[in-house]
Design a protein around this motif. Structure first.
Motif, short mmCIF file in Angstrom:
data_model
loop_
_atom_site.label_atom_id
_atom_site.label_comp_id
_atom_site.label_asym_id
_atom_site.label_seq_id
_atom_site.Cartn_x
_atom_site.Cartn_y
_atom_site.Cartn_z
N ARG A 160 0.68 -0.98 0.13
CA ARG A 160 -0.06 -0.16 0.01
C ARG A 160 0.85 1.19 -0.07
NH1 ARG A 160 -2.66 -3.84 -0.88
NH2 ARG A 160 -4.66 -4.57 0.07
N LYS A 161 0.79 2.17 -1.28
CA LYS A 161 1.46 3.22 -1.21
C LYS A 161 0.55 4.35 -1.73
CE LYS A 161 5.51 5.50 -3.79
NZ LYS A 161 6.25 5.18 -4.88
N GLY A 162 0.69 5.73 -0.88
CA GLY A 162 -0.13 6.65 -1.53
C GLY A 162 -1.64 6.53 -1.39
N ASP A 163 -2.29 6.91 -2.09
CA ASP A 163 -3.96 7.13 -1.93
C ASP A 163 -4.58 5.87 -2.72
OD1 ASP A 163 -6.62 7.56 -2.09
OD2 ASP A 163 -6.34 9.65 -3.23
N ALA A 166 -7.10 6.74 -5.51
CA ALA A 166 -6.70 7.60 -6.55
C ALA A 166 -7.31 7.23 -8.13
CB ALA A 166 -5.12 7.59 -6.84
N TYR A 297 -1.54 5.74 -10.97
CA TYR A 297 -1.92 4.45 -9.87
C TYR A 297 -1.48 3.13 -10.53
CZ TYR A 297 -6.68 3.52 -11.53
OH TYR A 297 -7.69 3.29 -12.32
N PRO A 331 3.00 6.99 -7.83
CA PRO A 331 2.84 7.46 -6.61
C PRO A 331 1.81 6.55 -5.92
CG PRO A 331 1.79 8.76 -8.36
CD PRO A 331 2.41 7.90 -9.01
N ASN A 332 0.86 6.06 -6.29
CA ASN A 332 -0.13 5.17 -5.82
C ASN A 332 -0.16 3.88 -6.09
OD1 ASN A 332 -1.46 7.78 -4.76
ND2 ASN A 332 -1.69 8.36 -7.00
N GLN A 603 5.56 -1.78 3.43
CA GLN A 603 6.74 -1.10 3.36
C GLN A 603 7.94 -1.44 4.08
OE1 GLN A 603 5.87 2.42 1.70
NE2 GLN A 603 4.47 0.74 1.10
#
Length: 750
Positions: A160-163, A166, A297, A331-332, A603
């Motif tokens: 899980r990274k970002g929004d 998205a 994304y 980014p997501n 992460q």
């Protein structure tokens, strides 16, 4: 046995490999060539069913066979009944049930191999056959039958990274599938176990990980590790298929039971059942990008079929997931990877594990994205290419060179190999071109991949090297001893090159790898030159420091068997400094630490180093016959530093050929848990006529944290060659082609 290397070539050169001439002339001794006085032969009885309860075993027929010396079952295992690389879930011999077709049930030792095979066939096993669990996706459901009591889910890796919510202007989706590939090494599993006077056993074995085998074998034999001694026998290829134990425990059990040496050699068909394979994968991807083609994304779900036992599935799914968006800035990310038990053949390590499956999916998605945007497929990739300082989906920062855009530009600009004469074999396409009829169409495709180097997620990854410097015959000479497995990658030569470079001596002997020296880990994960090379370098540095202390000088170096100042003045002869007192140092060397992934978010700094490779493939497709001919390949790869340039190019060419096999021909056909093509007649691998001319571009962008700046080489070319070839077939045909290998019926609609 030792391997002597006596040429004056250090790192950065390509000296002749000491095993090369012997192998091409057929004189090299592989493990299947081993022999001992009074030797017996071992054979294995395997289950014909993928899932069944064992109701009873009648050994009478085998025991009564003339020439048989031992017939053993699970009851005869003297130590732990289970083994495994990461999770001890696999029985030495089946206990009460079988979980895959080909699982060992009993073993036999006899005075002739045919006698052993006939005796094994005379064993009568009564089975209660059960319906197998063969669908990896259905196996995850609560209603599914359980392959193991713990349930069918081996590991879930969430990223899980970002929004997570998205959105994007341009969205492309795809479902992808990768079939089960075999390592297809030419030397089937083989080894020789010899009982020792101290009650222990000496095992000569073709393996990838001597100490990994040692721990499992000793536990199952109920012996202390000091009484189980393993030596590396000649290995006829590996590619991950020899990381797991196969007949190691069986041969030792028979040798200890009979008090005589026991040799086991698998047939080709038995080899298909006796080692793990590449995980089949089912993958679902969604990519979102803005109107300029920049990724916003990625959402993905990856399911890997681990088969009946764990092997390295937990590490494979971590690689597939952490590397699952490719060498791109995103980014997501919402990604979930699952490794699942089924009653299919066990799957584990194979060249580029996890990353190969994911790369086929994400590169197919990048081509879809380019088509949706009306952009060039290379331009879309370059626009999103990782750069130093960017973060992976795990949050790990990419340190050191990351020449993703450069590699793509290089393969796009590469000129095809030029013919060197009138010989058709030198022309792109060669003598095996499909046809020149109207149904032939040409296509070009691209692929780029990312692979971690070394073991990950906090694993204590290290290697041990012992280096001895002495006087032999009036000349300085060095001996280097590690437990690193030479599996054809040229590690024996590399070790000698490092010693020669660091100690400045001509004569270097590489001792046979065995367990009398500390662990070197596995010859896998593109790690051995990095880690064992680092250990050999560190041991040489310790030896050199000891020489300088003995000489009372700290302003000199070793060169050509002499102590030489920076200005070139010879101050002493190394022979005089050593005299009759050799210097020996043993060093454990570790790379920078890694860390476990957060179990909720995925992460963490899980990997040591990243490696990148790009491919451009050109194909001819006969859409009427469903035939594909790869006519040219261009590839570019950053290797950090080429310690043996010729071997580096060989690794890149070989890895590319293995990716070609997965793209268009290699697949183990498994139907209801049964392998239908366990032979090289029916399991197809590329021949010299299938491998096209290659343009190979080697970059040397040194990694500052690695020995000599080197980077792992062996796996990246396998990763990106497959999607490049399939992209070229799509370009030629206009077909979606969401599964590999691509079969003729996929191209003709039949």
């Amino acid at each position: 046995m030792t391997t002597a290397v006596g040429t004056s070539a250090g790192i950065g050169t390509s000296p002749l490999r000491p095993d090369g001439t012997l192998k091409v002339t057929g004189e090299f001794a592989f493990s299947s060539d081993l022999w001992a006085d009074r030797m017996l032969w071992g054979a294995t009885l395997r289950s014909p069913h993928p899932r069944a309860r064992i109701v009873g075993i009648d050994l009478t027929g085998a025991v009564a066979t003339t020439g048989v010396h031992a017939v053993l079952t699970a009851e005869d295992v003297p130590g732990k009944k289970l083994y495994g690389l990461e999770h001890a879930d696999q029985p030495v011999l089946a206990m009460g049930q079988v979980r895959y077709a080909g699982e060992p049930v009993a073993i036999v030792a006899a005075d002739h191999p045919e006698t052993a095979r006939r005796a094994a066939a005379a064993i009568v096993v009564e089975y209660e056959v059960l319906p197998p669990v063969v669908d990896s996706v259905l196996a995850m459901h609560e209603a599914s039958e359980r392959v193991h009591d713990r349930g069918n889910l081996l590991r879930h890796v969430p990223i899980r990274k970002g929004d997570p919510s998205a959105g994007a202007a341009i969205v492309v989706t795809g479902d992808y599938e990768v079939g089960m590939q075999d390592q297809a090494f030419l030397g089937p599993e083989s080894g020789l176990a010899i009982p020792a006077e101290d009650g222990g056993v000496d095992l000569f074995i073709a393996t990838q990980w001597l100490h990994g085998d040692l721990g499992q074998v000793a536990d199952c034999l109920g012996l202390p590790p000091s009484k189980v001694r393993l030596s590396l026998a000649g290995v006829g290829g590996a590619f991950g298929g020899r990381e797991d134990v196969s007949m190691q425990v069986h041969a030792c059990m028979l040798a200890l039971h009979t008090g005589r040496p026991v040799k086991m050699v698998y047939s080709r068909e038995e080899s298909f059942h006796g080692h793990v394979h590449r995980h089949p994968a089912r993958m679902w991807y969604e990519h979102g990008a803005d109107a300029d083609g920049r990724l916003v994304y990625v959402k993905a779900r990856i399911v890997l079929d681990g088969g009946a036992y764990a092997s390295t599935s937990m590490a494979v799914v971590a690689n597939a997931t952490t590397l699952g968006i490719g060498p791109y800035k995103v980014p997501n990310v919402v990604m979930d990877g699952y490794a699942v038990y089924t009653n299919n053949p066990p799957c584990g390590a194979m060249r580029g594990f996890g990353a190969v499956q994911a790369c086929f999916a994400y590169e197919s998605q990048m081509d879809k994205l380019a088509a949706a945007l009306g952009l060039d497929p290379v331009d879309v990739r370059v626009r999103n290419a990782l750069e130093p300082g960017d973060t992976m989906p795990t949050g790990q920062v990419v340190h050191g060179p990351a020449p993703v855009a450069d590699l793509l530009d290089r393969v796009r600009a590469a000129e095809p190999p030029r013919p060197r004469g009138d010989d058709l074999r030198e022309l792109p396409g060669g003598v095996a071109n499909t046809t020149h009829g109207e149904g032939v169409r040409r296509g070009v495709g691209y692929g780029i991949g990312i692979k971690n180097v070394g073991f990950s997620e906090g694993f204590d990854d290290y290697s041990t090297a012992r280096v001895r410097l002495e006087v032999v015959g009036g000349e300085p000479a060095a001996v280097v001893h590690t437990a690193a497995a030479e599996v054809g990658q040229g590690l024996v030569t590399i070790q000698a090159q490092i010693v020669r470079t660091e100690l400045g001596v001509e004569q270097v002997t590489v001792a046979t790898a065995d367990t009398t020296v500390g662990s070197a880990g596995s010859s896998s994960a593109s790690r051995q030159t990095y880690v064992t090379g680092g250990a050999v370098k560190a041991a040489c540095e310790a030896v050199r420091a000891a020489v300088l202390r003995r000489a009372g000088r700290d302003d000199v170096t070793l060169r050509g068997g002499r102590l030489v100042t920076e200005g070139g003045e010879v101050v002493a002869d190394l022979v005089d400094v050593l005299g009759d007192r050799p210097i020996e140092e043993t060093v454990e060397w570790r790379h920078k630490p890694t860390h476990p992934l957060d179990p909720r978010t995925g992460q963490g700094d899980a990997h040591v180093q990243y490696a990148f490779a790009a491919h451009r493939a050109t194909v001819d497709v006969d859409v009427e016959l469903g035939l594909v001919r790869v006519v040219e390949i261009a590839t570019a790869q950053d290797v950090g530093r080429a310690l043996h340039p010729q071997s580096v190019r060989g690794q890149i060419a070989g890895g590319t050929a293995q990716g070609l096999g997965l793209a268009v021909m290699e697949e183990i056909q498994v139907v209801d848990g049964l392998i239908r093509n366990p032979s090289f007649t029916d399991y197809l691998i590329p021949t010299i006529l299938d491998v096209p001319p290659m343009h190979i571009d080697v970059l040397e962008l040194g990694d500052p944290s690695a020995p000599y700046g080197l980077r792992g080489v062996g796996e990246p070319p396998t990763i990106s060659s497959t999607p490049a070839i399939v992209a070229a077939i799509r370009a030629a045909t206009g077909l979606a082609l969401n599964r590999v290998p691509v079969r003729p019926e996929h191209l003709t609609g039949t």
